[in-house]
Design a protein around this motif. Structure first.
Motif, PDB file in Angstrom:
ATOM      1  N   LEU A   3       0.820  -1.208   0.000  1.00 47.67           N
ATOM      2  CA  LEU A   3       0.000   0.000   0.000  1.00 47.67           C
ATOM      3  C   LEU A   3       0.857   1.263   0.000  1.00 47.67           C
ATOM      4  O   LEU A   3       0.561   2.229  -0.710  1.00 47.67           O
ATOM      5  CB  LEU A   3      -0.936  -0.021   1.207  1.00 47.67           C
ATOM      6  N   VAL A   4       1.941   1.242   0.758  1.00 48.47           N
ATOM      7  CA  VAL A   4       2.825   2.402   0.831  1.00 48.47           C
ATOM      8  C   VAL A   4       3.467   2.668  -0.531  1.00 48.47           C
ATOM      9  O   VAL A   4       3.537   3.819  -0.991  1.00 48.47           O
ATOM     10  CB  VAL A   4       3.893   2.203   1.924  1.00 48.47           C
ATOM     11  N   GLN A   5       3.915   1.604  -1.201  1.00 51.16           N
ATOM     12  CA  GLN A   5       4.543   1.763  -2.517  1.00 51.16           C
ATOM     13  C   GLN A   5       3.533   2.283  -3.538  1.00 51.16           C
ATOM     14  O   GLN A   5       3.858   3.144  -4.353  1.00 51.16           O
ATOM     15  CB  GLN A   5       5.148   0.435  -2.983  1.00 51.16           C
ATOM     16  N   PHE A   7       0.915   4.121  -2.912  1.00 51.86           N
ATOM     17  CA  PHE A   7       0.661   5.534  -2.617  1.00 51.86           C
ATOM     18  C   PHE A   7       1.824   6.390  -3.096  1.00 51.86           C
ATOM     19  O   PHE A   7       1.624   7.467  -3.652  1.00 51.86           O
ATOM     20  CB  PHE A   7       0.421   5.753  -1.128  1.00 51.86           C
ATOM     21  N   LYS A   8       3.042   5.924  -2.895  1.00 56.72           N
ATOM     22  CA  LYS A   8       4.225   6.666  -3.321  1.00 56.72           C
ATOM     23  C   LYS A   8       4.212   6.840  -4.848  1.00 56.72           C
ATOM     24  O   LYS A   8       4.465   7.932  -5.358  1.00 56.72           O
ATOM     25  CB  LYS A   8       5.498   5.949  -2.880  1.00 56.72           C
ATOM     26  N   ASP A   9       3.904   5.769  -5.574  1.00 56.25           N
ATOM     27  CA  ASP A   9       3.823   5.855  -7.036  1.00 56.25           C
ATOM     28  C   ASP A   9       2.738   6.837  -7.474  1.00 56.25           C
ATOM     29  O   ASP A   9       2.909   7.606  -8.421  1.00 56.25           O
ATOM     30  CB  ASP A   9       3.553   4.479  -7.642  1.00 56.25           C
ATOM     31  N   PHE A  10       1.604   6.824  -6.777  1.00 59.16           N
ATOM     32  CA  PHE A  10       0.509   7.732  -7.099  1.00 59.16           C
ATOM     33  C   PHE A  10       0.896   9.183  -6.825  1.00 59.16           C
ATOM     34  O   PHE A  10       0.663  10.063  -7.647  1.00 59.16           O
ATOM     35  CB  PHE A  10      -0.733   7.351  -6.284  1.00 59.16           C
ATOM     36  N   ALA A  11       1.483   9.433  -5.657  1.00 62.47           N
ATOM     37  CA  ALA A  11       1.793  10.802  -5.241  1.00 62.47           C
ATOM     38  C   ALA A  11       2.926  11.412  -6.051  1.00 62.47           C
ATOM     39  O   ALA A  11       2.994  12.630  -6.211  1.00 62.47           O
ATOM     40  CB  ALA A  11       2.144  10.832  -3.754  1.00 62.47           C
ATOM     41  N   ILE A  12       3.828  10.600  -6.573  1.00 61.56           N
ATOM     42  CA  ILE A  12       4.980  11.105  -7.303  1.00 61.56           C
ATOM     43  C   ILE A  12       4.664  11.353  -8.769  1.00 61.56           C
ATOM     44  O   ILE A  12       5.397  12.044  -9.455  1.00 61.56           O
ATOM     45  CB  ILE A  12       6.174  10.133  -7.164  1.00 61.56           C
TER      46      ILE A  12
END
Length: 122
Positions: A3-5, A7-12
């Protein structure tokens, strides 16, 4: 993928960052337009016009508890903001350089003539 990865891909992603910048710039630009209308245009133009029309306290107009004056005031405020925003965007667009148009391709007649020329050369 965790989930963290995700979210990171989405936010970046570039689109999310660009959208965030656009929202922040839009808010700042909205504050400028609201200040221009509330602090400059309303005292200089709108208030004197309302005094001449005899409607100085338009927000206080009411009928049987319905404060239609507040609604009319909101409409006038919206129109002022829309006009100022239109004029500002129009001015900004005038300052931009017009993009050079790409050279147009040959017309259909020219293309046909080129095909005939090429056929004759063969």
């Amino acid at each position: 993928m965790g989930l963290v990865q995700e979210f990171k891909d989405f936010a970046i992603k570039g689109n999310v960052v660009e959208l965030a910048v656009a929202v922040i710039i839009g808010k700042a630009f909205g504050d400028i337009v609201n200040s221009l209308v509330a602090d400059v245009i309303t005292p200089l133009l709108l208030n004197p016009a309302m005094k001449v029309a005899g409607a100085e306290n338009i927000k206080e107009l009411a009928w049987n508890g319905v404060t239609y004056g507040n609604f009319i005031s909101s409409i006038i405020n919206f129109l002022c903001i829309a006009i100022v925003l239109f004029l500002m965007i129009k001015g900004i667009n005038k300052m931009k350089k017009p993009a050079e148009a790409a050279p147009a391709g040959p017309s259909s007649t020219d293309a046909l003539l080129m095909e005939i020329r090429d056929s004759l050369k063969k």
